[in-house]
Write a protein that holds these residues in place. Structure first.
Motif, mmCIF file in Angstrom:
data_model
loop_
_atom_site.group_PDB
_atom_site.id
_atom_site.type_symbol
_atom_site.label_atom_id
_atom_site.label_comp_id
_atom_site.label_asym_id
_atom_site.label_seq_id
_atom_site.Cartn_x
_atom_site.Cartn_y
_atom_site.Cartn_z
ATOM 1 N N PRO A 62 78.692 117.851 27.118
ATOM 2 C CA PRO A 62 80.033 117.377 26.754
ATOM 3 C C PRO A 62 80.220 115.887 27.040
ATOM 4 C CG PRO A 62 80.176 119.414 28.007
ATOM 5 C CD PRO A 62 78.741 118.962 28.046
ATOM 6 N N LYS A 63 79.662 115.427 28.140
ATOM 7 C CA LYS A 63 79.782 114.013 28.488
ATOM 8 C C LYS A 63 79.069 113.155 27.454
ATOM 9 C CE LYS A 63 79.743 114.928 33.420
ATOM 10 N NZ LYS A 63 80.741 114.097 34.053
ATOM 11 N N ARG A 68 79.022 109.424 22.940
ATOM 12 C CA ARG A 68 78.594 109.129 21.575
ATOM 13 C C ARG A 68 79.791 108.733 20.718
ATOM 14 N NH1 ARG A 68 78.186 111.388 16.569
ATOM 15 N NH2 ARG A 68 76.332 110.884 15.377
ATOM 16 N N GLY A 69 80.898 109.419 20.866
ATOM 17 C CA GLY A 69 82.107 109.073 20.113
ATOM 18 C C GLY A 69 82.580 107.665 20.416
ATOM 19 N N VAL A 72 80.266 105.159 18.669
ATOM 20 C CA VAL A 72 80.592 105.047 17.237
ATOM 21 C C VAL A 72 81.785 104.110 17.045
ATOM 22 C CG1 VAL A 72 81.490 106.334 15.247
ATOM 23 C CG2 VAL A 72 79.575 107.261 16.575
ATOM 24 N N LYS A 73 82.815 104.278 17.870
ATOM 25 C CA LYS A 73 83.993 103.398 17.763
ATOM 26 C C LYS A 73 83.645 101.959 18.099
ATOM 27 C CE LYS A 73 87.461 106.921 18.542
ATOM 28 N NZ LYS A 73 88.572 107.386 19.337
ATOM 29 N N ALA A 74 82.768 101.757 19.081
ATOM 30 C CA ALA A 74 82.366 100.401 19.452
ATOM 31 C C ALA A 74 81.595 99.741 18.317
ATOM 32 C CB ALA A 74 81.526 100.423 20.728
ATOM 33 N N ILE A 75 80.731 100.499 17.657
ATOM 34 C CA ILE A 75 79.991 99.960 16.514
ATOM 35 C C ILE A 75 80.953 99.549 15.404
ATOM 36 C CG2 ILE A 75 78.410 100.573 14.633
ATOM 37 C CD1 ILE A 75 76.840 102.233 16.740
ATOM 38 N N GLU A 76 81.951 100.374 15.141
ATOM 39 C CA GLU A 76 82.960 100.032 14.125
ATOM 40 C C GLU A 76 83.674 98.740 14.499
ATOM 41 O OE1 GLU A 76 85.461 103.492 13.961
ATOM 42 O OE2 GLU A 76 83.956 104.674 12.897
ATOM 43 N N ALA A 77 84.012 98.596 15.764
ATOM 44 C CA ALA A 77 84.677 97.369 16.208
ATOM 45 C C ALA A 77 83.762 96.166 16.030
ATOM 46 C CB ALA A 77 85.125 97.504 17.664
ATOM 47 N N ILE A 89 85.696 99.446 24.824
ATOM 48 C CA ILE A 89 85.422 100.841 24.466
ATOM 49 C C ILE A 89 84.168 101.325 25.197
ATOM 50 C CG2 ILE A 89 84.654 102.358 22.581
ATOM 51 C CD1 ILE A 89 86.484 100.681 20.715
ATOM 52 N N LEU A 90 83.125 100.502 25.215
ATOM 53 C CA LEU A 90 81.894 100.887 25.901
ATOM 54 C C LEU A 90 82.097 101.011 27.405
ATOM 55 C CD1 LEU A 90 79.314 98.760 23.895
ATOM 56 C CD2 LEU A 90 79.611 101.249 23.840
#
Length: 102
Positions: A62-63, A68-69, A72-77, A89-90
């Motif tokens: 779960p961690k 991972r989520g 993904v958001k950091a890559i988008e940023a 985010i990271l």
């Protein structure tokens, strides 16, 4: 796979902390029999690792999915040229990952 002495020491620390055996095994991609071998002294008379050297409580699954989520958001940023947001985010994702959850 055999544990190194360092890993076996960490396993003993996690056992002493009261972690579930299947969670300990999951951290190493092993089964609970390997954890039992460490507990039974098959790696010698090792001291348990101190709490500061232990991974967070709980299964990594779960961690890992939550982290991972965040990635993904950091890559988008980063793709939107927002490095400050990506860095935050990271940092938040890593802090969440390192929390000792029960």
């Amino acid at each position: 796979m055999a544990f190194s002495n360092k890993e076996a020491s960490i396993v003993l620390g996690m056992v002493a902390r009261g972690d579930k055996r299947h969670d300990i095994a999951a951290w190493y991609g092993e089964n609970q029999a390997r954890v039992a071998e460490v507990e039974q002294g098959q790696y010698g008379n090792l001291a348990a690792a101190p709490s500061v050297e232990l991974p967070p409580r709980g299964a990594p699954g779960p961690k890992g999915r939550r982290l991972r989520g965040k990635v993904v958001k950091a890559i988008e940023a980063l793709e939107n040229k927002d490095a400050a947001t990506a860095l935050q985010i990271l940092k938040d994702g890593l802090a969440d990952f390192l929390k000792n959850e029960t």
